[in-house]
Write a protein that holds these residues in place. Sequence first.
Motif, short mmCIF file in Angstrom:
data_model
loop_
_atom_site.label_atom_id
_atom_site.label_comp_id
_atom_site.label_asym_id
_atom_site.label_seq_id
_atom_site.Cartn_x
_atom_site.Cartn_y
_atom_site.Cartn_z
N ILE A 1 -1.22 -5.09 1.01
CA ILE A 1 -0.69 -5.13 2.38
C ILE A 1 -0.68 -3.72 2.99
O ILE A 1 -0.16 -2.78 2.37
N HIS A 2 -1.24 -3.62 4.17
CA HIS A 2 -1.32 -2.33 4.87
C HIS A 2 -1.00 -2.49 6.34
O HIS A 2 -0.93 -3.59 6.87
N VAL A 3 -0.85 -1.33 6.99
CA VAL A 3 -0.63 -1.26 8.43
C VAL A 3 -1.64 -0.26 8.97
O VAL A 3 -1.86 0.78 8.35
N ASN A 4 -2.25 -0.57 10.07
CA ASN A 4 -3.29 0.27 10.66
C ASN A 4 -2.71 1.35 11.57
O ASN A 4 -1.56 1.26 11.98
N ALA B 1 7.14 4.54 8.75
CA ALA B 1 6.08 4.79 7.78
C ALA B 1 5.54 3.46 7.25
O ALA B 1 6.30 2.53 6.96
N GLU B 2 4.22 3.38 7.14
CA GLU B 2 3.53 2.22 6.60
C GLU B 2 4.10 1.84 5.23
O GLU B 2 4.36 0.67 4.94
N ARG B 3 4.30 2.86 4.36
CA ARG B 3 4.86 2.69 3.02
C ARG B 3 6.10 1.78 3.01
O ARG B 3 6.25 0.92 2.15
N GLY C 1 0.81 -1.22 0.00
CA GLY C 1 0.00 0.00 0.00
C GLY C 1 0.83 1.27 0.00
O GLY C 1 2.02 1.24 0.34
N HIS C 2 0.20 2.33 -0.44
CA HIS C 2 0.79 3.68 -0.40
C HIS C 2 2.06 3.77 -1.27
O HIS C 2 2.15 3.08 -2.27
N GLY C 3 3.04 4.56 -0.87
CA GLY C 3 4.26 4.74 -1.66
C GLY C 3 4.38 6.16 -2.19
O GLY C 3 3.39 6.89 -2.27
ZN LIG Z 1 -2.74 1.75 4.38
#
Ligand SMILES: [Zn+2]
Length: 494
Positions: free
Chosen positions: A396-399, A343-345, A329-331
């Motif tokens: 894939i993500h992180v909350n 960072a989640e990214r 996810g993200h980026g």
């Molecule tokens: Zn996310």
Amino acid sequence: MDKLTKILAAALVLLLLITIAFPSSLVSAATGTTFTKTTYKTTDLLNLRSSNSVSSNRLTTIPNNTSLTSSYRLGDWYKVTYNGKTGYVIGQYLTKVVTGTSFTKTTYQTTDALSLRQAASTSSTRLLTIPTKTTLTSSFRNGDWYQVTYNKKTGFVSGSYLKKVTTASSTAYTTTERLNLRSAPTTSGALLMTIPTNQVVQSLSISSNWHKVTYGGKTGYVMGTYLKKGTASPASTPAGKADYSGAKMFVLTDSGSTVALRSAASVLSGQIARVGRGTPVIVTNSLHKTRGFVAVQTADGRRGYIEATYLTLFQPSPSNRPLIVIDPGHGGHDPGAVRSGLAERDIVLSVARQVASLLEGKVDLTLTRYTNDYYPTLGDRSAMSNAHSTSRFVSIHVNASTALSASGAESFYYKGSTSVQLAQAIQQRLTSYAGMRNRNIHFANYAVIRGTQAPAVLAELGFLSNSTDRAKLASPTYQARYAQAIADGILATL
Ligand SMILES: [Zn+2]
């Protein structure tokens, strides 16, 4: 009369004279203003008093956040009725309740002189008159009444006299290289951000080869040298659409034919080798794709350039292996959740890369991004999967939450029993392999899983806002466990 009695008598005469000469000035202190019935909310615990004074009788206390209506005020005191008792409350603790709908800020022009009114009604107080052909913006309306601000006064105007204005025309350009967005049209301007290759920017104006552009919500200046007019991608292969630096790709030619691995990004340059269909290469730099070439390294360590149109993300047939798309996810400009410098990214890319190596040789797999400085749109991510007969898609993500105690892993699906099974298979393993609290699987209307045709799951590994989860998310040991959970979960449902 003694001296004091004389003074008092004189004062009494003077007061009497004033009362006769200026009767209205004394009466007005007790005269209030009637206005259109308005709804208010109390912003604090508030005393209802018998008159407009703090020294008057307290009738009752009104709780915070109570709705009250008033149409009469005495100075800053509003006449209200609460629980059958009518009295006055101080205006300082009242906030006006406006009902209506919010919408994207839009620019309008008035088509006639029109009244700005206090509320959304022709019977409400007129604040002022706005001349014809005035430009106004609004982002809130109540029926056909639009909330606008003019000459520092905020109120409502009738939508019948508003014409939508299309904002100043901008031209779309595509970046041909990584490009610095600066605060001023000079190389010494502060660096606002780096725009990745192949991103569409809106050019608002041009001055001596510096374009004023907007990108990712930021406005700044970029050099025109690295912009190409239009939104078309330079090549039709995935390699032409994104920055695939770090990606593993495959040579796609007709069976039996080969393509040149060249010493430079030009058809006129020398050939290092000829490579055949299905040859894997690692993209070392896809920035050359604007010239139609991608810099690659072969398994035996040779570095050169291959024309982008001969590269594909998936191993071409005869591979019958299932195609898997993993979406970190993200980026790029979007770091996702950020806590304590993490960072989640970055976390999700690290996990996605490990999923790819765990599944190497078992499936054909690609990531939607291979670098942290590239942001594919949600549409790009789904489109990449939809362009192939993809078997599984995992985002894939992180909350993160403001509730610091929130913790654990959860997995989301949008449609299809295979998506549900995949969500279960991954969720179960995130819980057991990494000891995450089980927040279970849920249906979710998320664009990236809704837009993907293949069975798709969005997995939230844990909460970056929770210290226990965060320690795991940052740990290489646990990142490997998350990756194993996802890889095994995928394999379990194939
Ligand atoms: Zn996310």
